[in-house]
Design an enzyme around this catalytic site. Structure first.
Site, PDB file in Angstrom:
ATOM      1  N   ARG A 104     -43.454  10.701  53.271  1.00 48.01           N
ATOM      2  CA  ARG A 104     -43.648   9.937  52.018  1.00 48.01           C
ATOM      3  C   ARG A 104     -45.006  10.179  51.369  1.00 48.01           C
ATOM      4  NH1 ARG A 104     -40.949   5.749  54.849  1.00 48.01           N
ATOM      5  NH2 ARG A 104     -38.749   5.800  54.327  1.00 48.01           N
ATOM      6  N   LYS A 126     -48.180  17.401  38.011  1.00 44.44           N
ATOM      7  CA  LYS A 126     -46.749  17.751  37.959  1.00 44.44           C
ATOM      8  C   LYS A 126     -46.449  18.673  39.126  1.00 44.44           C
ATOM      9  CE  LYS A 126     -45.460  17.459  33.084  1.00 44.44           C
ATOM     10  NZ  LYS A 126     -45.089  18.214  31.874  1.00 44.44           N
ATOM     11  N   GLU A 168     -51.968  29.363  27.800  1.00 40.87           N
ATOM     12  CA  GLU A 168     -52.170  27.905  27.899  1.00 40.87           C
ATOM     13  C   GLU A 168     -53.530  27.515  27.298  1.00 40.87           C
ATOM     14  OE1 GLU A 168     -49.835  25.905  28.605  1.00 40.87           O
ATOM     15  OE2 GLU A 168     -48.397  26.976  29.851  1.00 40.87           O
ATOM     16  N   LYS A 205     -56.862  18.844  28.840  1.00 40.43           N
ATOM     17  CA  LYS A 205     -55.693  18.389  29.593  1.00 40.43           C
ATOM     18  C   LYS A 205     -55.966  17.044  30.266  1.00 40.43           C
ATOM     19  CE  LYS A 205     -51.888  19.516  32.429  1.00 40.43           C
ATOM     20  NZ  LYS A 205     -51.079  20.451  33.163  1.00 40.43           N
ATOM     21  N   GLU A 215     -45.977  11.309  31.372  1.00 44.52           N
ATOM     22  CA  GLU A 215     -45.297  11.894  30.202  1.00 44.52           C
ATOM     23  C   GLU A 215     -44.258  10.969  29.573  1.00 44.52           C
ATOM     24  OE1 GLU A 215     -44.952  16.281  30.185  1.00 44.52           O
ATOM     25  OE2 GLU A 215     -42.930  15.929  29.464  1.00 44.52           O
ATOM     26  N   ARG A 219     -48.381  12.865  26.485  1.00 39.89           N
ATOM     27  CA  ARG A 219     -48.500  14.068  27.311  1.00 39.89           C
ATOM     28  C   ARG A 219     -47.542  15.172  26.857  1.00 39.89           C
ATOM     29  NH1 ARG A 219     -49.225  14.780  33.869  1.00 39.89           N
ATOM     30  NH2 ARG A 219     -49.055  17.056  33.817  1.00 39.89           N
ATOM     31  N   ASN A 223     -46.666  20.315  25.764  1.00 34.05           N
ATOM     32  CA  ASN A 223     -45.476  21.167  25.816  1.00 34.05           C
ATOM     33  C   ASN A 223     -45.233  21.934  24.528  1.00 34.05           C
ATOM     34  OD1 ASN A 223     -43.886  21.143  28.343  1.00 34.05           O
ATOM     35  ND2 ASN A 223     -44.301  18.961  28.126  1.00 34.05           N
ATOM     36  N   HIS A 226     -43.297  25.187  24.592  1.00 30.51           N
ATOM     37  CA  HIS A 226     -42.599  25.233  25.881  1.00 30.51           C
ATOM     38  C   HIS A 226     -41.097  25.007  25.788  1.00 30.51           C
ATOM     39  CE1 HIS A 226     -46.611  25.362  27.472  1.00 30.51           C
ATOM     40  NE2 HIS A 226     -46.208  25.319  28.721  1.00 30.51           N
ATOM     41  N   HIS A 230     -39.954  27.980  27.668  1.00 27.66           N
ATOM     42  CA  HIS A 230     -39.297  27.788  28.969  1.00 27.66           C
ATOM     43  C   HIS A 230     -37.899  28.394  28.968  1.00 27.66           C
ATOM     44  CE1 HIS A 230     -41.441  24.388  31.343  1.00 27.66           C
ATOM     45  NE2 HIS A 230     -41.708  25.572  31.822  1.00 27.66           N
ATOM     46  N   HIS A 246     -44.998  33.414  32.849  1.00 28.57           N
ATOM     47  CA  HIS A 246     -44.908  32.125  32.144  1.00 28.57           C
ATOM     48  C   HIS A 246     -45.618  32.171  30.780  1.00 28.57           C
ATOM     49  CE1 HIS A 246     -44.744  27.805  31.526  1.00 28.57           C
ATOM     50  NE2 HIS A 246     -46.052  27.806  31.322  1.00 28.57           N
TER      51      HIS A 246
HETATM   52  N1  GLY Z   1     -47.996  21.885  31.480  1.00 23.73           N
HETATM   53  C1  GLY Z   1     -47.854  20.699  30.744  1.00 23.73           C
HETATM   54  C2  GLY Z   1     -48.165  19.471  31.517  1.00 23.73           C
HETATM   55  O1  GLY Z   1     -48.695  19.547  32.623  1.00 23.73           O
HETATM   56  O2  GLY Z   1     -47.889  18.401  31.069  1.00 23.73           O
END
Ligand code: GLY
Length: 345
Positions: A104, A126, A168, A205, A215, A219, A223, A226, A230, A246
């Site tokens: 956990r 993330k 990025e 960031k 998010e 946040r 993106n 993206h 993506h 990427h």
């Molecule tokens: N790469 C975008 C984020 O971490 O929210």
């Protein structure tokens, strides 16, 4: 929020270890970072377990997690152990996911070795893995205990990797700092001030993530580029000869999505031309054919920002500014990709 230290590991990591009492330490590395980066890390650590996995996005799945959890278990790790993720986004996302779920959750720190991981993936918590061909489909939000960015690792990177991470950096400038955009867009890749850009991206960031760690809203501006990026990256994932890194895919996404912002009167022609000219000069043209476009559009239906089957996009609304949850149609995205590929001009 996690502490992010931009300094040689000999200073930052050593101080962290002196201030904590972990029961055991694991280093997760891939075959590249085990060869090029682990030799710098090893002398700084007490007794530890090295978990070495194969490099590459195609390793970012549940079977590799099982190997990692198995290594923790066989080494007798309890809840007071520490995991150090030494690598790019794959190692950070997957190693962090394994640490966040083992018993956990145990402590973990990110030691990003690529530009992409230093300016984006290692910051913000993330974590996750790919599933059934979908990127980062399974995962959690969990802030690392610390992020240690050693600028010297960038010296180990092939130019293509540096270029990928730069996407990025460009994104952070476009969504949050018009002055920095004006600084970088007149320089080639080899003229950029990397230490300053890493610090800048991390600051942008962290500012955003601090306001919205999981998010729910703001946040999502991280993106920009993206949704389509993506989808393009995922589409090419199983095509070894056309595969994009990427950042290369995100560069496609940023041009196409900037065009969509222009079509919605959110940015002017001058900014669209700046973005188009600069991104094509750095990344070239990924050459999407007409036949690629429909399957790419279909993949946007899996985007994690969507709600009730509606694709919601983050779009720039001026230089250094971005908004989120903009509903977009398949036809608008198609026009964005056609613009990128030159098929509509
Ligand atoms: N790469 C975008 C984020 O971490 O929210």
């Amino acid at each position: 929020m996690s502490t992010v230290a931009i300094a040689p590991l000999a200073e930052s990591l050593s101080a962290f270890l002196n201030n904590h009492d972990f029961s055991a330490i694991a280093v997760i590395a891939d075959n590249h970072t085990a060869k090029f980066c682990y030799p710098d890390l090893k002398p700084l650590l007490p007794k530890h377990t090295l978990v070495r996995i194969k490099a590459g996005e195609e390793q970012k799945h549940i079977a590799t997690c099982e190997l990692i959890w198995d290594a923790f278990t066989r080494s007798g790790f309890d809840r007071y152990a520490l995991v150090l993720n030494l690598g790019g986004g794959v190692i950070g996302d997957m190693g962090g996911f394994c640490a966040a779920t083992y018993k956990r959750g145990i402590a973990f720190a990110q030691l990003p070795t690529t530009l992409l991981a230093q300016v984006d993936a290692s910051v913000g918590g993330k974590l996750g893995i790919d599933f059934n061909g979908l990127k980062n489909h399974i995962g959690v939000f969990q802030q690392p205990n610390a992020v240690f960015i050693d600028p010297s690792f960038l010296g180990t990177l092939p130019e293509r990797e540096l270029r990928s991470g730069f996407a990025e950096v460009i994104k952070h400038c476009l969504i949050a700092d018009t002055a920095m955009w004006d600084t970088i867009r007149v320089r080639d890749l080899d003229e950029q001030d990397w230490p300053a850009l890493v610090a800048h991206s991390v600051a942008v960031k962290q500012r955003v993530v601090a306001q919205d760690p999981t998010e729910k809203g703001l946040r999502k501006i991280l993106n920009f580029g993206h949704t389509l990026g993506h989808a393009v990256e995922t589409y090419y994932l199983n095509m070894p000869r056309k595969r994009l890194l990427h950042g290369e895919a995100i560069a496609v996404g940023m041009v196409a999505e900037a065009f969509m912002a222009f079509q919605k009167d959110m940015i002017d022609q001058t900014l669209l031309t700046q973005i188009e000219d600069y991104l094509f000069s750095v990344y070239g043209n990924a050459r999407l054919s007409e036949a690629d476009i429909e399957p790419i559009l279909k993949l946007t239906k899996q985007d994690k920002k969507n709600r009730d089957n509606q694709v919601l996009m983050s779009l720039i609304d001026g230089s250094g500014s971005c908004t989120f949850d903009v509903p977009v149609t398949m036809a608008e995205m198609r026009r964005g990709l056609l613009f990128y590929s030159g098929l509509s001009r």
